[in-house]
Write an enzyme that holds these catalytic residues in place. Structure first.
Site, mmCIF file in Angstrom:
data_model
loop_
_atom_site.group_PDB
_atom_site.id
_atom_site.type_symbol
_atom_site.label_atom_id
_atom_site.label_comp_id
_atom_site.label_asym_id
_atom_site.label_seq_id
_atom_site.Cartn_x
_atom_site.Cartn_y
_atom_site.Cartn_z
ATOM 1 N N HIS A 55 0.793 -1.188 -0.072
ATOM 2 C CA HIS A 55 0.448 0.435 -0.398
ATOM 3 C C HIS A 55 0.544 1.160 -0.324
ATOM 4 O O HIS A 55 1.750 1.299 0.003
ATOM 5 C CB HIS A 55 -1.783 0.373 0.954
ATOM 6 C CG HIS A 55 -0.671 0.317 3.122
ATOM 7 N ND1 HIS A 55 0.630 -1.064 3.436
ATOM 8 C CD2 HIS A 55 -0.698 1.083 3.282
ATOM 9 C CE1 HIS A 55 0.485 -0.644 4.368
ATOM 10 N NE2 HIS A 55 0.260 0.372 4.343
ATOM 11 N N HIS A 57 1.125 4.341 1.628
ATOM 12 C CA HIS A 57 2.168 4.098 2.657
ATOM 13 C C HIS A 57 3.657 4.658 3.128
ATOM 14 O O HIS A 57 4.101 4.059 2.453
ATOM 15 C CB HIS A 57 1.176 4.062 4.320
ATOM 16 C CG HIS A 57 0.414 4.428 5.122
ATOM 17 N ND1 HIS A 57 -0.219 3.534 5.414
ATOM 18 C CD2 HIS A 57 -0.321 5.377 4.600
ATOM 19 C CE1 HIS A 57 -1.992 3.763 5.706
ATOM 20 N NE2 HIS A 57 -2.048 5.579 4.477
ATOM 21 N N ASP A 59 5.949 4.630 4.862
ATOM 22 C CA ASP A 59 7.173 3.095 5.689
ATOM 23 C C ASP A 59 6.709 2.675 4.904
ATOM 24 O O ASP A 59 6.809 1.153 5.529
ATOM 25 C CB ASP A 59 6.327 3.099 7.030
ATOM 26 C CG ASP A 59 4.778 2.647 7.427
ATOM 27 O OD1 ASP A 59 4.512 3.356 6.784
ATOM 28 O OD2 ASP A 59 4.522 1.990 8.266
ATOM 29 N N HIS A 60 6.207 2.141 3.644
ATOM 30 C CA HIS A 60 6.215 0.772 2.652
ATOM 31 C C HIS A 60 6.561 0.941 1.513
ATOM 32 O O HIS A 60 6.833 -0.307 1.093
ATOM 33 C CB HIS A 60 4.595 0.486 3.106
ATOM 34 C CG HIS A 60 3.888 -0.176 4.335
ATOM 35 N ND1 HIS A 60 4.434 -1.475 4.434
ATOM 36 C CD2 HIS A 60 3.894 0.887 5.226
ATOM 37 C CE1 HIS A 60 3.868 -1.146 5.603
ATOM 38 N NE2 HIS A 60 2.905 -0.282 6.210
ATOM 39 N N HIS A 113 -6.981 -0.504 5.328
ATOM 40 C CA HIS A 113 -6.381 0.134 5.924
ATOM 41 C C HIS A 113 -6.075 1.119 5.311
ATOM 42 O O HIS A 113 -6.282 2.173 5.406
ATOM 43 C CB HIS A 113 -5.562 -0.853 6.187
ATOM 44 C CG HIS A 113 -3.936 -0.011 6.846
ATOM 45 N ND1 HIS A 113 -3.822 0.630 8.045
ATOM 46 C CD2 HIS A 113 -2.702 0.487 6.340
ATOM 47 C CE1 HIS A 113 -3.185 0.988 7.884
ATOM 48 N NE2 HIS A 113 -1.878 0.655 7.679
ATOM 49 N N ASP A 132 -0.207 -4.350 6.210
ATOM 50 C CA ASP A 132 -0.532 -3.080 7.327
ATOM 51 C C ASP A 132 -2.484 -3.854 6.695
ATOM 52 O O ASP A 132 -3.481 -3.455 8.161
ATOM 53 C CB ASP A 132 -1.087 -2.227 7.232
ATOM 54 C CG ASP A 132 0.975 -1.543 8.013
ATOM 55 O OD1 ASP A 132 1.682 -2.365 7.607
ATOM 56 O OD2 ASP A 132 0.689 -0.308 7.695
ATOM 57 N N HIS A 170 5.178 -4.893 10.484
ATOM 58 C CA HIS A 170 4.978 -4.565 12.124
ATOM 59 C C HIS A 170 5.603 -5.016 13.523
ATOM 60 O O HIS A 170 4.390 -6.475 13.303
ATOM 61 C CB HIS A 170 4.178 -3.215 11.948
ATOM 62 C CG HIS A 170 4.180 -2.057 11.757
ATOM 63 N ND1 HIS A 170 5.151 -1.016 11.242
ATOM 64 C CD2 HIS A 170 3.865 -1.501 10.535
ATOM 65 C CE1 HIS A 170 4.450 -0.065 10.435
ATOM 66 N NE2 HIS A 170 3.721 -0.244 10.334
HETATM 67 FE FE FE Z 1 2.900 0.413 7.756
HETATM 68 ZN ZN ZN Z 2 0.079 1.347 6.642
#
Ligand code: FE
Ligand code: ZN
Length: 254
Positions: A55, A57, A59-60, A113, A132, A170
């Site tokens: 996805h 975001h 942090d990905h 999400h 996530d 995570h």
């Molecule tokens: Fe994340």
């Molecule tokens: Zn995320």
């Protein structure tokens, strides 16, 4: 054989490096950063072919562009997220199959999400890279989807074989477990899992991957049919979606 290397980055993210030993083909799932991936590739002597994003975001996807520039790899992501994920070369949709060397991965759309969230299921490696969507003893927050959508998405994961390893993005397991115990305090599998998890975290070790069957036994977001859970949160006899919705609401306020 599909080798899977877990790279912990940032506060609690996991990046996964996948390598098919027969063909030499290599992929990375959700590179939050590029440098730790480049370091590990060098250490292993592997050449990167693919980035797989779950996805949009940061942090990905934060390492996408630099990994492309430095390795010439190609980026695979959901078609619907093409304009908000950097450097997408190949868009995929629900049900599509991609290959990392000999290993096929089925793409499952799991909105909730985010609206465009996808997961990658490697049946022959019994491995699910679920970003996530599903966490150990938890699930992703609903930023762009409804509880009903997320519940539907989790049903797809529930239908996979119980021995599937769940590679989430995570290390949230311990905090998730603390919440899970408040909604199912008498669940013995959950109590046992928390003892293991607490010990692993004391030793600063990863609790991921878990096994799907373990999640079915302990994860309150997969246990809406548990009577004990329904009673504990005053949802006895509620529809599966309504029970899930209440568990999600309680977790958001935990
Ligand atoms: Fe994340
Ligand atoms: Zn995320």
């Amino acid at each position: 054989m599909l080798k899977i290397i877990q790279i912990p980055v940032l506060t609690d993210n996991y990046i996964y490096l996948l390598h098919d030993t027969a063909s030499g083909s290599t992929a990375v799932v959700d590179p939050a950063l590029s440098q730790p991936v480049l370091d590990e590739l060098k250490h292993q002597g592997w050449r990167l072919d693919w980035v797989l994003n779950t996805h949009h975001h940061s942090d990905h996807v934060g390492g996408n562009q630099e990994l492309k520039a430095k390795t010439g790899c190609q980026v695979i992501a959901a078609n619907s997220d093409k304009d908000r994920i950097p450097g997408v070369d190949k868009g995929v949709d629900d049900g599509d199959v991609i290959k990392i060397g000999q290993y096929a991965a089925k793409v499952l759309a799991t909105p909730g999400h985010t609206s465009g969230h996808i997961v990658y299921y490697f049946a022959d490696a019994a491995a699910l890279f679920c970003g996530d969507t599903l966490f150990s003893m938890g699930c992703g927050r609903l930023f762009e989807g409804t509880a009903e959508q997320m519940w539907q998405s989790l049903q797809k994961i529930k239908a996979l074989p119980g021995y599937t390893r769940i590679y989430c993005a995570h290390e949230y397991t311990q905090a998730n477990g603390r919440f899970a115990l408040t909604v199912e305090p008498e669940n013995q599998a959950l109590q046992q899992r928390m003892i293991e998890v607490n010990q692993l975290r004391i030793e600063n070790r990863s609790t991921v991957p878990s096994i799907l069957q373990q999640e079915l036994d302990t994860n309150p977001f997969l246990r809406e049919d548990s009577l004990a859970l329904q009673r504990q949160i005053n949802c006895e006899g509620g529809t599966p979606v309504s029970v899930f919705t209440e568990v999600r609401r309680l977790k958001d306020h935990f």
